[in-house]
Design a protein around this motif. Structure first.
Motif, PDB file in Angstrom:
ATOM      1  N   LEU A 242      58.218 -67.951 -36.855  1.00 45.47           N
ATOM      2  CA  LEU A 242      57.971 -69.560 -37.463  1.00 45.47           C
ATOM      3  C   LEU A 242      57.801 -70.289 -36.215  1.00 45.47           C
ATOM      4  N   LEU A 243      58.385 -70.110 -35.206  1.00 38.74           N
ATOM      5  CA  LEU A 243      58.268 -71.279 -33.844  1.00 38.74           C
ATOM      6  C   LEU A 243      56.437 -70.781 -33.555  1.00 38.74           C
ATOM      7  N   VAL A 244      56.139 -69.766 -33.493  1.00 41.62           N
ATOM      8  CA  VAL A 244      54.773 -69.622 -33.074  1.00 41.62           C
ATOM      9  C   VAL A 244      53.720 -69.922 -34.165  1.00 41.62           C
ATOM     10  N   ALA A 245      53.979 -69.794 -35.483  1.00 40.30           N
ATOM     11  CA  ALA A 245      53.167 -70.548 -36.268  1.00 40.30           C
ATOM     12  C   ALA A 245      53.502 -72.017 -36.384  1.00 40.30           C
ATOM     13  N   LEU A 246      54.469 -72.785 -36.216  1.00 41.02           N
ATOM     14  CA  LEU A 246      54.657 -74.199 -36.090  1.00 41.02           C
ATOM     15  C   LEU A 246      53.665 -74.552 -34.917  1.00 41.02           C
ATOM     16  N   ILE A 247      53.727 -73.752 -33.721  1.00 40.86           N
ATOM     17  CA  ILE A 247      52.867 -74.306 -32.691  1.00 40.86           C
ATOM     18  C   ILE A 247      51.410 -74.196 -32.743  1.00 40.86           C
ATOM     19  N   GLU A 248      51.228 -73.175 -33.390  1.00 36.85           N
ATOM     20  CA  GLU A 248      49.562 -72.933 -33.940  1.00 36.85           C
ATOM     21  C   GLU A 248      49.244 -74.046 -34.872  1.00 36.85           C
TER      22      GLU A 248
ATOM     23  N   MET B  82      68.737 -69.160 -40.930  1.00 38.35           N
ATOM     24  CA  MET B  82      67.488 -68.996 -40.502  1.00 38.35           C
ATOM     25  C   MET B  82      66.851 -70.261 -39.813  1.00 38.35           C
ATOM     26  N   LYS B  83      67.361 -71.609 -40.521  1.00 35.37           N
ATOM     27  CA  LYS B  83      67.264 -72.843 -39.932  1.00 35.37           C
ATOM     28  C   LYS B  83      67.866 -72.876 -38.443  1.00 35.37           C
ATOM     29  N   ASP B  84      69.059 -72.447 -38.410  1.00 32.38           N
ATOM     30  CA  ASP B  84      69.589 -72.510 -37.102  1.00 32.38           C
ATOM     31  C   ASP B  84      69.055 -71.512 -36.223  1.00 32.38           C
ATOM     32  N   LEU B  85      68.569 -70.391 -36.415  1.00 24.96           N
ATOM     33  CA  LEU B  85      67.696 -69.909 -35.487  1.00 24.96           C
ATOM     34  C   LEU B  85      66.557 -70.370 -35.081  1.00 24.96           C
ATOM     35  N   VAL B  86      65.540 -71.133 -36.140  1.00 30.89           N
ATOM     36  CA  VAL B  86      64.514 -71.770 -35.641  1.00 30.89           C
ATOM     37  C   VAL B  86      64.858 -73.024 -34.698  1.00 30.89           C
ATOM     38  N   TYR B  87      65.931 -73.596 -34.960  1.00 36.06           N
ATOM     39  CA  TYR B  87      66.525 -74.787 -34.072  1.00 36.06           C
ATOM     40  C   TYR B  87      66.771 -74.119 -32.605  1.00 36.06           C
ATOM     41  N   LYS B  88      67.455 -73.014 -32.570  1.00 34.80           N
ATOM     42  CA  LYS B  88      67.683 -72.329 -31.247  1.00 34.80           C
ATOM     43  C   LYS B  88      66.220 -72.220 -30.662  1.00 34.80           C
ATOM     44  N   GLU B  89      65.492 -71.465 -31.228  1.00 36.63           N
ATOM     45  CA  GLU B  89      64.175 -71.485 -30.598  1.00 36.63           C
ATOM     46  C   GLU B  89      63.527 -72.570 -30.091  1.00 36.63           C
ATOM     47  N   LEU B  90      63.409 -73.862 -30.661  1.00 33.06           N
ATOM     48  CA  LEU B  90      62.892 -75.024 -30.558  1.00 33.06           C
ATOM     49  C   LEU B  90      63.752 -75.493 -29.192  1.00 33.06           C
ATOM     50  N   LYS B  91      64.894 -75.438 -29.105  1.00 29.57           N
ATOM     51  CA  LYS B  91      65.835 -75.959 -28.270  1.00 29.57           C
ATOM     52  C   LYS B  91      65.834 -75.173 -26.989  1.00 29.57           C
TER      53      LYS B  91
END
Length: 102
Positions: free
Chosen positions: A77-83, A1-10
């Motif tokens: 998680l990406l959307v929640a992080l942005i919010e 999951m951490k790798d996927l969030v990193y992919k989303e961020l990058k």
């Protein structure tokens, strides 16, 4: 999951979403409605989803050896992080606005 969030961020994070985070400073404008700042954040999330569709990000991600629920969780998680970042950036400016313009 951490790798996927990193992919989303990058890869999936649209640059406009970061620029819209900086628009929290617009709360210092007198009589500027607070909810407009959060509208910009929603627009940034829309840009992320739209660019993901146009760049076929979902097809790429589905080819990775991960579960579908992890893909959805990473985008969520990406959307929640942005919010949360938007809220964290807006709160100090809201307090400054109330202190400067009583």
């Amino acid at each position: 999951m951490k790798d996927l969030v990193y992919k989303e961020l990058k890869l999936a994070l649209h640059p406009a979403a970061i620029i819209f985070l900086c628009l929290s400073s617009m709360l210092m404008i007198p009589s500027y409605p607070y909810f407009i700042i959060f509208f910009y954040t929603c627009l940034g999330v829309f840009f992320i989803c739209m660019s993901g569709r146009e760049n076929k990000d979902i097809y790429f991600t589905m080819l990775l050896p991960v579960q579908k629920r992890e893909i959805v969780g990473a985008r969520f998680l990406l959307v929640a992080l942005i919010e949360l970042l938007q809220f964290a950036a807006a709160v100090p400016f809201a307090f400054l606005h109330n202190a400067a313009y009583p």
